[in-house]
Every structure is written in structure tokens, then in C-alpha cells.
Design a protein around this motif. Sequence first.
Motif, mmCIF file in Angstrom:
data_model
loop_
_atom_site.group_PDB
_atom_site.id
_atom_site.type_symbol
_atom_site.label_atom_id
_atom_site.label_comp_id
_atom_site.label_asym_id
_atom_site.label_seq_id
_atom_site.Cartn_x
_atom_site.Cartn_y
_atom_site.Cartn_z
ATOM 1 N N GLU A 98 0.826 -1.209 0.000
ATOM 2 C CA GLU A 98 0.000 0.000 0.000
ATOM 3 C C GLU A 98 0.861 1.261 0.000
ATOM 4 N N GLN A 99 1.991 1.200 0.667
ATOM 5 C CA GLN A 99 2.914 2.341 0.652
ATOM 6 C C GLN A 99 3.499 2.558 -0.747
ATOM 7 N N ARG A 100 3.775 1.461 -1.423
ATOM 8 C CA ARG A 100 4.320 1.562 -2.779
ATOM 9 C C ARG A 100 3.259 2.075 -3.755
ATOM 10 N N ILE A 101 2.006 1.733 -3.498
ATOM 11 C CA ILE A 101 0.915 2.250 -4.338
ATOM 12 C C ILE A 101 0.800 3.765 -4.185
ATOM 13 N N GLU A 102 1.010 4.259 -2.963
ATOM 14 C CA GLU A 102 0.998 5.704 -2.747
ATOM 15 C C GLU A 102 2.083 6.371 -3.590
ATOM 16 N N LYS A 103 3.221 5.726 -3.682
ATOM 17 C CA LYS A 103 4.314 6.251 -4.498
ATOM 18 C C LYS A 103 3.926 6.264 -5.974
ATOM 19 N N VAL A 104 3.219 5.209 -6.422
ATOM 20 C CA VAL A 104 2.741 5.146 -7.809
ATOM 21 C C VAL A 104 1.855 6.343 -8.124
ATOM 22 N N ASN A 105 0.929 6.648 -7.214
ATOM 23 C CA ASN A 105 0.043 7.788 -7.423
ATOM 24 C C ASN A 105 0.788 9.124 -7.366
ATOM 25 N N GLU A 106 1.745 9.203 -6.461
ATOM 26 C CA GLU A 106 2.502 10.454 -6.320
ATOM 27 C C GLU A 106 3.320 10.777 -7.572
ATOM 28 N N GLN A 107 3.883 9.748 -8.194
ATOM 29 C CA GLN A 107 4.736 9.984 -9.355
ATOM 30 C C GLN A 107 3.956 9.993 -10.669
ATOM 31 N N LEU A 108 2.634 9.747 -10.588
ATOM 32 C CA LEU A 108 1.806 9.735 -11.796
ATOM 33 C C LEU A 108 1.922 11.025 -12.611
ATOM 34 N N PRO A 109 1.840 12.219 -11.997
ATOM 35 C CA PRO A 109 1.918 13.459 -12.794
ATOM 36 C C PRO A 109 3.175 13.561 -13.646
ATOM 37 N N SER A 110 4.273 12.982 -13.175
ATOM 38 C CA SER A 110 5.522 13.076 -13.936
ATOM 39 C C SER A 110 5.475 12.268 -15.220
#
Length: 406
Positions: A98-110
Amino acid sequence: MLSVKQRSDYTFRFNKKMGRHGWLRLTPAYSVKLVQELVEETLKDARILEPFSGTATTGLCATESGMISDSLDINPFLVWFGNVKCAHFEENELKKLEQRIEKVNEQLPSFLEADNWAPKIHNIERWWCGHTLPLLCALRASIVEEFGEPSDDQYSSLAWVAFCRLMIETSSADFNHVSMSFKEDVTRYEVNQIKLLFKDIVEAVVDSTKENLLGNAEIFLGDSRTLDTLNGKKYDHVITSPPYPNRMSYIRELRPYMYWTKFLNEKKEAGELDWKAIGGTWGTATSKLKEWAPDGVELPESLLVVCEKILHAESKNADLMARYVHKYFYDMHSHFASLRSLLNAGAKIDYIVGNSSFYGNLVNSEKIFESSLVSLGYKNVSSRIVRKRNSKKELFEFCVTAKWNG
């Protein structure tokens, strides 16, 4: 027969509320409730076989009941998906996920400005609007950055299962019919909506994995007509639902999932895979069917009679449909013949199958199955109606049962 009910609890409508069983929608998936009833009839130390795994309903039901089971499917996507569905998970690893999924969402805009990969789905704009599709491509790229492409790792696979669920929920796919169709309008999604929906889906998928599975299930890639992938293992109960003889292509339902996960890359691959599957009719499978002929295996007389009727129907496709029905039951006969070497003495088999109609000629699948089984030496062969299907009045779903005494 007229009093038989449709039994929505014996369809996928019931499955959707059943945790892991509802992860991905596949219209032809059979009922969790029905499989649970059949699993309950099995002795606890028995080994279960599912030779047409599909979405791993039997494997998961057996595992939930503390049983040991093996399953087989010719579709590599379904093998991957089934093994994820039946896997055991640890809570601390799920938290990391779940923590890694948060990272996926955070880096989505890039990734939104990048030239991201998109699947080669024909007429893809019918599935997703020109605004939503790039968002899905960017999210996929972000998942690849964090987890890599789909693999055997059960935790990263959960991220891909969630993406598949998101992909189909944001599409125009409609499941209110026997086969998947399309809604009239394609919904437009914004990037924040995609991120929130993906997060919610991941949470639901992860939450459904926390239930402790008591048994073990494994899904193998292989052909149910030969069963050689299983290396001579022995089984006590076969619980399965093979494709029905109705020209409903299972690859059609799976294509969006398989293209996005790269289990399919080109249209021709879909046709080749459907040709390998029993009852497959997608793409080149139809043209290859025109050249198919049986090799002299003795099949039930009732099959030959109905094929002859279909052949002489007033339709330009009559010959093709007669070949289709003939090949379907030829392949199933080959399966039943191969199955015998994997059964312990006293083993029971339960096959859920529907009948079909071609140009007004009723194909009584259950009776043809029964005749094949009797000719191959199975005992106590019988069938019962499970439910009325949500289609023509003469179409039903049956459970064909037999014993193998060795």
C-alpha cells in the motif's frame, strides 16, 4: 423444465460480493455458491482437480475450505491471475504494498507528459475517451516504474489486478448481457479521479486478501485435452465448468485485460490462442475451423445426428457451425479420455455445462457428455438441471456427474 428458476445466486452476480471471487468480471464465470456446494461433498483429505480453471473459482473455493487442488488453463493470463487469486499473503508485506501504491500515485503526474505505451486494441476509443486513455497509460507507466511488468510475485501482482479492475471500470464495457457489450457513452475521467479510484480499488483488493486461506491451490499452464502438464498426479474429485458449445469466445472477454498486461500484443495472437482453446472462435480460429476434420474417433451417435441437422440448415454458415459443434464435442471426448489416467479409483467428476441451439436445432450437451463418459468406461453417469439460463426458453445449465472405478 418450465418450473426451473434462473438462480442469479448461481451466476457471477453472486460472485461480485465474495471478496477475491469478485476481483475481475468475466461474464461466463460460474457460481461460487454452486462450487462451494460441490466442494462440501468432497472428503477433506481428497485432492481436487479443475481442468478448465478460468478465473480460478474452484481453486479458490477449495483453498477456502482447507482443500488441496490443482487447476489447468490454456490461457497464460488466467494462469497468472488464478495463482494470484489463490495466493497466501502476509500482513506486513501488504502494508508495504500500500505504501508503494501511494508512491505510484505520487509519481503519476511526472508521466503525464511522456509518450507512454498504449495497447493495440482495435477501435480503442470505443473503450476509453481520448482524455481518459492517456491517464491510464501514464498510470500503467508509473506502476511499471515501481513494480515492473506482471510477474509471478504475488504482491506486485495485486497492483496489476487493481489496475485491471480500474481499467475496466473506467471503460465503456457493459456486463448487463450474456456477453460483454458497450455502453452508449464513454465517461471522461480526470487525473485526481483516477488516482482516488485506483487507491480505493487497491484497498478493496488488499482487504480481501486478509482472510486466511486454509488450503493450497496451484494453477498450471496446459491443454485439457492431454493433461500432460500435471505429470501423472492423481485426483479424487473433478469440479469444473468447460466452455459451452455456443460460440461465445472467451478470449473476447479477456482481451482488454490481456492487452494491458501484455499477455497479448497482436490481434493474431488472440486468434491463435482461441484456436488452442476448446470452443474457441475468435479471429483465425474461425478460418482454421473450415479446414478441420475429425480423425476417426468414435463419438456419440446423438452428436452426429445433430451435426447433420445443423449442416443442412438454410444458412451460409451451416457447414461452419456443424464443424464447430463436432469439434467441440470431439475435444471434450479427448479430454474425458485423457482424464481417466489422473483419477483415483472411486473418483467423482462434476461438469457444469449449458446446452445450445443452432438454427433451431437443440444441442443437448449434457446428454452428449453422458454418452461420451459411458463409452469411455465411466460409471454412475447422470445429469441434473442447475438453473434456467437468462436467454432462450429451452436453454439450461446442467451438472453432469460420473464416477471412475478404475
